[in-house]
Design an enzyme around this catalytic site. Structure first.
Site, PDB file in Angstrom:
ATOM      1  N   LYS A 162      15.999  42.560 -10.606  1.00  0.00           N
ATOM      2  CA  LYS A 162      15.841  42.129  -9.409  1.00  0.00           C
ATOM      3  C   LYS A 162      17.318  42.655  -9.066  1.00  0.00           C
ATOM      4  O   LYS A 162      18.510  43.096  -9.857  1.00  0.00           O
ATOM      5  CB  LYS A 162      16.388  40.885  -8.651  1.00  0.00           C
ATOM      6  CG  LYS A 162      16.798  40.004  -9.340  1.00  0.00           C
ATOM      7  CD  LYS A 162      17.802  39.316  -8.826  1.00  0.00           C
ATOM      8  CE  LYS A 162      18.125  38.289  -9.595  1.00  0.00           C
ATOM      9  NZ  LYS A 162      19.907  37.553  -9.671  1.00  0.00           N
TER      10      LYS A 162
ATOM     11  N   ALA B 134      22.664  39.242 -17.415  1.00  0.00           N
ATOM     12  CA  ALA B 134      23.362  40.990 -17.430  1.00  0.00           C
ATOM     13  C   ALA B 134      23.064  40.240 -15.238  1.00  0.00           C
ATOM     14  O   ALA B 134      23.269  41.361 -14.620  1.00  0.00           O
ATOM     15  CB  ALA B 134      21.869  41.848 -17.722  1.00  0.00           C
TER      16      ALA B 134
ATOM     17  N   GLY C 228      14.246  36.962 -17.050  1.00  0.00           N
ATOM     18  CA  GLY C 228      13.525  36.084 -17.633  1.00  0.00           C
ATOM     19  C   GLY C 228      12.326  35.128 -16.663  1.00  0.00           C
ATOM     20  O   GLY C 228      10.818  34.763 -16.467  1.00  0.00           O
TER      21      GLY C 228
ATOM     22  N   ASP D 113      15.461  31.443  -9.371  1.00  0.00           N
ATOM     23  CA  ASP D 113      14.946  33.116  -8.618  1.00  0.00           C
ATOM     24  C   ASP D 113      13.572  33.496  -9.283  1.00  0.00           C
ATOM     25  O   ASP D 113      13.400  34.491  -8.595  1.00  0.00           O
ATOM     26  CB  ASP D 113      15.617  33.920  -9.538  1.00  0.00           C
ATOM     27  CG  ASP D 113      17.630  33.599  -9.646  1.00  0.00           C
ATOM     28  OD1 ASP D 113      17.812  33.506  -8.665  1.00  0.00           O
ATOM     29  OD2 ASP D 113      18.108  34.589  -9.856  1.00  0.00           O
TER      30      ASP D 113
HETATM   31  O1  C5P Z   1      17.448  27.336 -12.121  1.00  0.00           O
HETATM   32  P1  C5P Z   1      18.413  29.040 -13.247  1.00  0.00           P
HETATM   33  O2  C5P Z   1      17.255  27.600 -14.754  1.00  0.00           O
HETATM   34  O3  C5P Z   1      18.023  29.458 -12.926  1.00  0.00           O
HETATM   35  O4  C5P Z   1      19.775  28.213 -12.955  1.00  0.00           O
HETATM   36  C1  C5P Z   1      20.611  28.084 -14.114  1.00  0.00           C
HETATM   37  C2  C5P Z   1      21.596  27.386 -14.072  1.00  0.00           C
HETATM   38  O5  C5P Z   1      22.467  28.026 -13.566  1.00  0.00           O
HETATM   39  C3  C5P Z   1      21.887  26.116 -13.240  1.00  0.00           C
HETATM   40  O6  C5P Z   1      21.310  24.701 -14.948  1.00  0.00           O
HETATM   41  C4  C5P Z   1      22.868  25.848 -12.552  1.00  0.00           C
HETATM   42  O7  C5P Z   1      23.959  26.020 -13.794  1.00  0.00           O
HETATM   43  C5  C5P Z   1      23.723  27.343 -12.249  1.00  0.00           C
HETATM   44  N1  C5P Z   1      22.955  27.306 -11.389  1.00  0.00           N
HETATM   45  C6  C5P Z   1      23.929  27.274 -10.196  1.00  0.00           C
HETATM   46  N2  C5P Z   1      23.096  27.209  -8.720  1.00  0.00           N
HETATM   47  C7  C5P Z   1      21.984  27.997  -8.314  1.00  0.00           C
HETATM   48  C8  C5P Z   1      21.327  28.521  -9.249  1.00  0.00           C
HETATM   49  C9  C5P Z   1      22.027  28.423 -10.546  1.00  0.00           C
HETATM   50  O8  C5P Z   1      25.084  26.111  -9.793  1.00  0.00           O
HETATM   51  N3  C5P Z   1      22.139  28.127  -6.998  1.00  0.00           N
END
Ligand code: C5P
Length: 266
Positions: free
Chosen positions: A9, A94, A99, A133
Site C-alpha cells: 500500500k 519501507a 507485513g 494497518d
Molecule cells: O499497530 P502497529 O503494530 O502497526 O504499530 C506499530 C507501532 O507504531 C506502535 O507500537 C506505535 O509505536 C506506532 N504507531 C503509532 N500510531 C499509529 C500506528 C502505529 O504511534 N497510529
C-alpha cells in the site's frame, strides 16, 4: 492449497491529528493498494509452519502470518494448523505495509479455506487486535483510515494512476519513527486531498539522506515525491530521467483494487 497475492500500500496522504492516551498517534490517512505484491501459499495442516523466501524475516510465531492464524483460531474456536509459504517481493521496513498485508491475506485465505464462516467486515474488526494497518487491506483497496489507522471507510475506486516506488537501502522501524514525532512541529495544512505525509519530518531527522533522496527524485523530473507510511520508501508521480533506474529499488506500479467478493488479482 490456496495461492493469494498480498499487495503493498501507499499512503496518498497521512495527517497526524494528535497523540492518544494509549501512546498511539491519531491519524487521518488515505490508503491505496498497489500492484507490487508478495505471494502467499496457504493450506491447512497439523501444526503451524511458515517458510519465507527472505531469510532475514522471522518465521516463528512473531511473524504476522502466524499471528493472524492464531487470531483466526481464537475468534472462531476452530482447531487447525496453517502451512504457509511466503514469496516476498515487498521490501520490509519501507512503509509499504507488507507485513500487515500478509496478515490480512492470511485472514481472508483462512476464511476461504473454512468456507467463509465469517464476513470480511468482521475479519477487519478482528485484525485491529494485531496491528493498526491490517484492517485496511480487507477493504477493496482505497480507504480513508482514522483512529490509529484501524477505522476504515471505503472510498470510491480512483482513476488509474501510475506511480513509481523508490527506496534506498535505508530501513525505518515504524515505532522508532512515531517516537520521533513532535506534534508541535507538524506543519499546518489546508483541508483537502493532496499528497503529503506528516511522518516525513520525523523520518528525515532520523535518516537525513532521505531528505536528499527526495530532493534528488524531484530534480530527476518527478513532480510529486512523498514518503509512504513510516518510510523509508517514496512514491513518485510523473516522468523522470532514466537515471532513477540505478537506485537500489525502483519499480513502476499501478493502483490495484479488488471486487467485494474476490481477493486482489493482477
Ligand atoms: O499497530 P502497529 O503494530 O502497526 O504499530 C506499530 C507501532 O507504531 C506502535 O507500537 C506505535 O509505536 C506506532 N504507531 C503509532 N500510531 C499509529 C500506528 C502505529 O504511534 N497510529
Amino acid at each position: 492449497m490456496l495461492s493469494l497475492y498480498s499487495p503493498a500500500k501507499v499512503n496518498l496522504f497521512l495527517k497526524i491529528t494528535g497523540k492518544r492516551d494509549d501512546g498511539y498517534h491519531a491519524l487521518a490517512t488515505l490508503m491505496q493498494t498497489v500492484s507490487l505484491t508478495d505471494i502467499l501459499h496457504l493450506s491447512l495442516a497439523k501444526e503451524d509452519s511458515l517458510k519465507c523466501s527472505d531469510a532475514a524475516l522471522p518465521t516463528d510465531a512473531s511473524n504476522l502470518v502466524l499471528k493472524a492464524a492464531d487470531l483466526f483460531r481464537r475468534k472462531t474456536g476452530f482447531k487447525f494448523g496453517l502451512k504457509a509459504e511466503l514469496e516476498k517481493n515487498i521490501p520490509s521496513e519501507a512503509g509499504l505495509g507488507g507485513g500487515s498485508s500478509n496478515a490480512a491475506t492470511t485472514l481472508w485465505g483462512l476464511n476461504e479455506l473454512f468456507d467463509r464462516p465469517t464476513s470480511t467486515v468482521e475479519l477487519a474488526q478482528w485484525a485491529a487486535e494485531i496491528g493498526s494497518d491490517i484492517s485496511f487491506f480487507l477493504s477493496q483497496g482505497t480507504a480513508f483510515c482514522t483512529g490509529r489507522g484501524e477505522i476504515v471507510q471505503e472510498m470510491p475506486i480512483p482513476v488509474p494512476q501510475k506511480l513509481w516506488l523508490v527506496k534506498t537501502h535505508e530501513r525505518l522501524s515504524t515505532p522508532t519513527v512515531y517516537k520521533n514525532v513532535v506534534i508541535a512541529d507538524l506543519p499546518e495544512r489546508d483541508a483537502g486531498y493532496y499528497y503529503y505525509n506528516d511522518l516525513e519530518l520525523a523520518a528525515f531527522q532520523l535518516i537525513p539522506s532521505l531528505a536528499d533522496l527526495k530532493e534528488h527524485l524531484l530534480q530527476l523530473g518527478f513532480h510529486t515525491v512523498v514518503m509512504t507510511g513510516s518510510g523509508s520508501a517514496f512514491f513518485c508521480i510523473g516522468d523522470a530521467n532514466p537515471e532513477v533506474l540505478s537506485l537500489p529499488f525502483c519499480t513502476p506500479v499501478s493502483f490495484l483494487n479488488r471486487s467485494s467478493d474476490h481477493w486482489y488479482s493482477l
